[in-house]
Design a protein around this motif. Structure first.
Motif, mmCIF file in Angstrom:
data_model
loop_
_atom_site.group_PDB
_atom_site.id
_atom_site.type_symbol
_atom_site.label_atom_id
_atom_site.label_comp_id
_atom_site.label_asym_id
_atom_site.label_seq_id
_atom_site.Cartn_x
_atom_site.Cartn_y
_atom_site.Cartn_z
ATOM 1 N N THR A 29 8.178 4.238 -1.227
ATOM 2 C CA THR A 29 9.046 5.399 -1.067
ATOM 3 C C THR A 29 9.622 5.772 -2.424
ATOM 4 O O THR A 29 9.522 5.007 -3.382
ATOM 5 C CB THR A 29 10.208 5.098 -0.097
ATOM 6 O OG1 THR A 29 10.963 3.994 -0.618
ATOM 7 C CG2 THR A 29 9.694 4.757 1.284
ATOM 8 N N SER A 37 6.524 13.990 2.965
ATOM 9 C CA SER A 37 5.674 12.909 3.464
ATOM 10 C C SER A 37 4.224 13.172 3.148
ATOM 11 O O SER A 37 3.822 14.280 2.867
ATOM 12 C CB SER A 37 5.866 12.748 4.977
ATOM 13 O OG SER A 37 5.442 13.916 5.637
ATOM 14 N N THR A 75 2.212 7.275 -6.154
ATOM 15 C CA THR A 75 2.563 8.661 -5.834
ATOM 16 C C THR A 75 3.582 9.225 -6.825
ATOM 17 O O THR A 75 3.520 10.403 -7.186
ATOM 18 C CB THR A 75 3.092 8.773 -4.387
ATOM 19 O OG1 THR A 75 2.036 8.391 -3.497
ATOM 20 C CG2 THR A 75 3.539 10.179 -4.049
ATOM 21 N N VAL A 89 -0.509 8.552 5.326
ATOM 22 C CA VAL A 89 -0.940 7.293 4.742
ATOM 23 C C VAL A 89 -1.682 6.505 5.814
ATOM 24 O O VAL A 89 -1.240 6.434 6.945
ATOM 25 C CB VAL A 89 0.286 6.465 4.256
ATOM 26 C CG1 VAL A 89 -0.171 5.158 3.678
ATOM 27 C CG2 VAL A 89 1.087 7.262 3.257
ATOM 28 N N GLU A 103 0.819 -1.200 0.000
ATOM 29 C CA GLU A 103 0.000 0.000 0.000
ATOM 30 C C GLU A 103 0.855 1.253 0.000
ATOM 31 O O GLU A 103 0.446 2.285 -0.501
ATOM 32 C CB GLU A 103 -0.915 -0.001 1.232
ATOM 33 C CG GLU A 103 -1.924 -1.121 1.216
ATOM 34 C CD GLU A 103 -2.752 -1.171 2.485
ATOM 35 O OE1 GLU A 103 -2.678 -0.236 3.295
ATOM 36 O OE2 GLU A 103 -3.479 -2.163 2.653
ATOM 37 N N THR A 104 2.046 1.153 0.589
ATOM 38 C CA THR A 104 2.911 2.308 0.744
ATOM 39 C C THR A 104 4.256 2.032 0.101
ATOM 40 O O THR A 104 4.739 0.907 0.115
ATOM 41 C CB THR A 104 3.127 2.610 2.249
ATOM 42 O OG1 THR A 104 1.858 2.787 2.848
ATOM 43 C CG2 THR A 104 3.954 3.862 2.429
ATOM 44 N N GLY A 157 4.664 7.531 0.385
ATOM 45 C CA GLY A 157 3.248 7.671 0.064
ATOM 46 C C GLY A 157 2.688 6.400 -0.522
ATOM 47 O O GLY A 157 3.389 5.395 -0.666
ATOM 48 N N PRO A 158 1.425 6.424 -0.880
ATOM 49 C CA PRO A 158 0.789 5.253 -1.484
ATOM 50 C C PRO A 158 1.433 4.909 -2.825
ATOM 51 O O PRO A 158 1.994 5.780 -3.502
ATOM 52 C CB PRO A 158 -0.658 5.694 -1.695
ATOM 53 C CG PRO A 158 -0.846 6.897 -0.861
ATOM 54 C CD PRO A 158 0.494 7.525 -0.711
#
Length: 183
Positions: A13, A179, A79, A182, A10-11, A75-76
């Motif tokens: 970088t 950032s 992004t 999330v 889901e997340t 972020g998701p």
């Protein structure tokens, strides 16, 4: 906790490399990044401040009068594409954005120059550009005589060559963190 085989990350970088920007555009870039991330502020300090991302801008040695900055982001998944879309509207920018691979999701690299526009490619865990089997087969069967030129386009060779002089910002370069909430 183990992840089910049908679940994806889901997340993720990534990094925004703002290789060259006119000083007048820097506050707009910071606003666009903050808007795309959906946050009102991010870490960083600068003598060229604006509300939002507050990136640290330093002179770009490869292009007199231009500034550069680097920011990490969290972020998701997806992004990176949002950030690239937000920055591409500033056609004078030279930038790269990476979105790191995460479980079940390939990474992506976006590159932009004023002359070439925007390019993107799937990225492996070690940073290599990946070209899918079907794309390669199509290139081989339909345009065998132009295969080398097409592969250069698929791999983003022209963008790499155009951005390489801007990548080494010397010791003055500093990384900021951006950032996004999330959850």
């Amino acid at each position: 906790m183990t992840r089910a085989s049908n679940e994806f990350a889901e997340t993720t970088t990534g990094v925004v490399y703002l290789h060259a920007s006119p000083a007048a555009v820097c506050p707009h870039v910071e606003w666009a990044l903050s808007s795309a991330l959906g946050s009102s502020s991010a870490a960083g300090a600068s003598s060229h401040r604006s509300a939002g991302a507050n990136l640290k801008w330093t002179p770009q040695p490869a292009m007199t009068g231009q500034l550069r900055s680097v920011a990490n982001w969290v972020g998701p998944v997806g992004t990176g594409a949002l950030l690239a879309g937000a920055l591409r509207s500033w056609s004078v920018l030279r930038f790269e954005i990476t979105e790191d691979p995460s479980p079940g999701v390939d990474g992506t690299r976006f590159c932009h120059t004023p002359q070439l526009g925007l390019w993107s490619g799937a990225m492996s865990a070690n940073g290599d550009i990946m070209v899918g089997e079907m794309r390669l087969r199509s290139l081989m069967s339909e345009r065998a005589e132009m295969l080398a030129a097409e592969l250069d386009t698929v791999l983003g060779t022209a963008w790499d060559e155009a951005l390489e002089p801007y990548r080494d910002g010397g010791d003055a370069g500093e990384v900021s963190w951006l950032s996004r909430g999330v959850g």
